[in-house]
Design a protein around this motif. Sequence first.
Motif, PDB file in Angstrom:
ATOM      1  N   ALA A   1      25.635  43.884 -11.053  1.00 39.18           N
ATOM      2  CA  ALA A   1      24.240  44.231 -11.327  1.00 39.18           C
ATOM      3  C   ALA A   1      23.807  45.321 -10.358  1.00 39.18           C
ATOM      4  N   ALA A   2      22.698  45.967 -10.692  1.00 38.07           N
ATOM      5  CA  ALA A   2      22.083  46.946  -9.801  1.00 38.07           C
ATOM      6  C   ALA A   2      21.016  46.249  -8.970  1.00 38.07           C
ATOM      7  N   LEU A   3      21.007  46.517  -7.690  1.00 43.54           N
ATOM      8  CA  LEU A   3      20.040  45.918  -6.775  1.00 43.54           C
ATOM      9  C   LEU A   3      19.110  47.019  -6.280  1.00 43.54           C
ATOM     10  N   LEU A   4      17.852  46.938  -6.688  1.00 40.67           N
ATOM     11  CA  LEU A   4      16.819  47.875  -6.257  1.00 40.67           C
ATOM     12  C   LEU A   4      15.933  47.155  -5.249  1.00 40.67           C
ATOM     13  N   TYR A   5      15.902  47.647  -4.027  1.00 34.43           N
ATOM     14  CA  TYR A   5      15.144  46.968  -2.986  1.00 34.43           C
ATOM     15  C   TYR A   5      14.525  48.000  -2.050  1.00 34.43           C
ATOM     16  N   GLY A   6      13.595  47.522  -1.236  1.00 36.81           N
ATOM     17  CA  GLY A   6      12.936  48.413  -0.291  1.00 36.81           C
ATOM     18  C   GLY A   6      11.694  47.764   0.272  1.00 36.81           C
ATOM     19  N   THR A   7      10.813  48.592   0.805  1.00 42.33           N
ATOM     20  CA  THR A   7       9.565  48.136   1.419  1.00 42.33           C
ATOM     21  C   THR A   7       8.422  49.001   0.925  1.00 42.33           C
ATOM     22  N   LEU A   8       7.357  48.351   0.469  1.00 37.77           N
ATOM     23  CA  LEU A   8       6.179  49.072  -0.007  1.00 37.77           C
ATOM     24  C   LEU A   8       5.171  49.209   1.120  1.00 37.77           C
ATOM     25  N   ASN A   9       4.644  50.417   1.290  1.00 37.76           N
ATOM     26  CA  ASN A   9       3.663  50.703   2.336  1.00 37.76           C
ATOM     27  C   ASN A   9       2.537  51.514   1.710  1.00 37.76           C
ATOM     28  N   THR A  10       1.323  50.972   1.737  1.00 36.85           N
ATOM     29  CA  THR A  10       0.175  51.617   1.092  1.00 36.85           C
ATOM     30  C   THR A  10      -0.611  52.517   2.033  1.00 36.85           C
ATOM     31  N   GLU A  11      -0.077  52.792   3.213  1.00 39.24           N
ATOM     32  CA  GLU A  11      -0.795  53.670   4.143  1.00 39.24           C
ATOM     33  C   GLU A  11      -0.878  55.088   3.567  1.00 39.24           C
ATOM     34  N   VAL A  12      -2.071  55.627   3.519  1.00 38.79           N
ATOM     35  CA  VAL A  12      -2.316  56.925   2.898  1.00 38.79           C
ATOM     36  C   VAL A  12      -1.947  58.038   3.874  1.00 38.79           C
TER      37      VAL A  12
END
Length: 303
Positions: A139-150
């Motif tokens: 399978a493909a693993l898409l991962y990371g970290t979301l940061n909403t700082e403008v």
Amino acid sequence: MALTVTLLSGAYVRGRCCRHQVLHPLLGPLFGNSVSKLYSSYRRPGSQPEKKPSWQNTDLSFKKSIDVLKTQLSMLKKETKDYLTGPGGHPLSQYLLEQTKVVWEFRSQEDLNKWVVSSDVEIGGKSEVYLTLGRNNQAALLYGTLNTEVPRDGETKYSGYCSMRAKPLVGSFARKKYYDWSNFNSLFLRVRGDGRPWMVNIYTDPYFSHQKDDLYNYFMFTRGGPYWEEIKIPFSKFFLSSRGRVQDDQHPIWLDKVSTLGFTIGDKVDGPFQLEIDFIGLLNDRAHTEEFAYEKYERNPRV
């Protein structure tokens, strides 16, 4: 030979500054840098534009040109053979009776190379996204970290997104190719997420240039946990948007000119995310008879 003379004559008349525009359809595969700009043409506010076009950096060696020509001719031969065989290279009888079809599966690095990932780093954000193979290369693993700082550039107002998108099809001699999904009515996926919502995006070839930012979107909700889930999304549920805004003038997807498909996360929740994708396919569900789920307006209604 006559075609080559005509192109060179036209390029000479237009001037040296326009030669690359005339020769690009034939020498498109040599312009590697210019092709990559199809995925992202954004330039941050305040950044300096490129001093010279990317085509001037291309090494037009004779040996490389011959190798590219051989590759493109072999691609053209295969495309011609598939066209004479039937739609998608299959006999017409098989095409008409086809009920399911796997478009993308993830079993090797070659399968991952058909996709590109992006995030708000392009506009100065701080989100991170990665794409790799999952356990046992199944399978493909898409991962990371979301940061909403403008970003503090004085212009950007929103940030915090990551996306994964399939590369558009390219035919021989850098010609545009499209997926023909007109024989199916639903998108079928097998995924395993962490409970966060995703947006599924379908991009079709625009008829006019001002429609280049149009996307068809629908939501995909993952339930989290250790179990895989199979998700079916009818194409009639996808709604039209442009630059993140839902459009009033809605119409169904042009399924015979699908350019690419992608996934976007932007739920405004900071923190890690993860999505595993086993395969992405198509389904012809005979029980689904809905043509379009949303109201369509008439621009010039009859009185």
